[in-house]
Design a protein around this motif. Structure first.
Motif: not given
Length: 330
Positions: A73-74, A79-81, A87-88, A296-297
């Motif tokens: 789960p980590y 990876i999703e973040s 992409d953004n 994100v960071l």
């Protein structure tokens, strides 16, 4: 046969240069000519050679994530973040998982990505030196680093483990085990250091026999805990600090199957606060680490180094102890 830019030019009745300009949005091409080129490209199912464009521009618009694993789960959350934030910000993401050191080096220095995010113990000191020499923008998640084009986003694992161990001691626990992760992992080593220092501060012995290798995995933690119980049936710890939540859950399964109650006989604390932690029975006391924020960071700092020539920075993120039902006063 795959259509070429020459085929598009022939179908549209224009030059190859005009096709290139039309497909790349160069304003000098007349609107009616551009429409003709786009129609021909669509009719032929023509796909531009992105590799050629990348070689010409010197930029891939891709980030690389180098990791030991993508399971658990980590890593799902991380990876999703990373992928969403990349992409953004106009970048794609390549995830590299390999045991071959030469393959890692080829991808690191082969100009296949514009910058890298690293959670990979096989990237060693000499590799970091090469990353710095080649000025490859890099963010490390598995160790604190800072240089011109190198930064890091890590958790405050030492202090978090110190505080979690101190919490177990405050509950009256005096024989506390540490369920370690990988031997060469920064977070596991820092958590073990915080655990040992907390024991010393509160006058408790550091017993190396109570450091159990769980490898951050539920099956390994389960089997190693069962083995420990069978070898030391009269010497069971009354508290366990696990290297992550999955290890904690494996240990709790082993304890319950051995007839040992959690939390009355053994209180257990994990790390990360993954989603299953609140639903497992008993619900898991854990240190909530901001996994999504770490991703994100990492991307934002990396893109800043790529696009704005920013300097690398080392940032440490604090976690928060979340008390649930796997811990109680003895």
């Amino acid at each position: 046969m795959k259509p070429t830019i020459r085929d598009v030019a022939k179908a549209a009745g224009v030059s190859i240069a005009t096709v290139s300009k039309a497909l790349n949005g160069v304003d000098v091409v007349k609107a009616e000519t551009k429409l003709k080129v786009l129609a021909a490209a669509k009719e032929l199912n023509y796909v531009p050679n992105l590799l050629g464009k990348q070689l010409k521009s010197g930029q891939t618009n891709m980030l690389g994530f180098f990791t030991n694993s993508v399971s658990g789960p980590y890593f799902y959350a991380l990876i999703e973040s990373i992928a969403r934030t990349a992409d953004n910000m106009g970048f794609g993401l390549n995830v590299f998982v390999t045991k071959r050191h030469d393959t890692i080096q080829n991808y690191l220095f082969g100009n296949v990505v514009d910058g890298v995010i690293v959670f990979e113990s096989r990237i060693t000191g000499p590799d970091v030196d090469m990353i710095s020499q080649h000025r490859v923008p890099a963010i490390f998640l598995d160790r604190p680093m800072v240089a011109d084009k190198i930064g890091s986003i890590t958790f405050n694992s030492y202090q978090e483990a110190f505080d979690a161990t101190a919490y177990l001691i405050s509950l009256g626990r005096r024989k506390i085990a540490y369920l370690a992760g990988y031997p060469d992992n920064y977070d596991s080593n820092e958590r073990q250091r915080g655990y040992e220092d907390a024991l010393k501060k509160y006058g408790l012995p550091v017993n190396k026999d109570l450091i159990i290798l769980g490898l951050f995995e539920e099956p390994t933690s389960y089997s190693e805990m069962r083995r420990f119980i069978s070898l030391h049936p009269e010497d069971i710890p009354d508290g366990i600090l696990a290297g992550n939540d999955i290890s904690a859950i494996g240990a709790m399964r082993a304890l319950k199957e051995s007839g040992i109650s959690v939390p009355q006989e053994v209180s257990v604390i994990g790390f990360d606060d993954v989603e299953i932690a609140q639903y497992f029975q008993p619900s898991l006391t854990t240190t909530r680490n901001p996994i999504g924020r770490q991703g994100v960071l990492a991307v934002k700092q990396l893109v800043g180094m790529i696009s704005n020539n920013d300097q690398g920075q080392s940032e440490v993120l604090d976690g928060q102890l979340v008390v649930r039902n796997s811990t109680t006063i003895k």
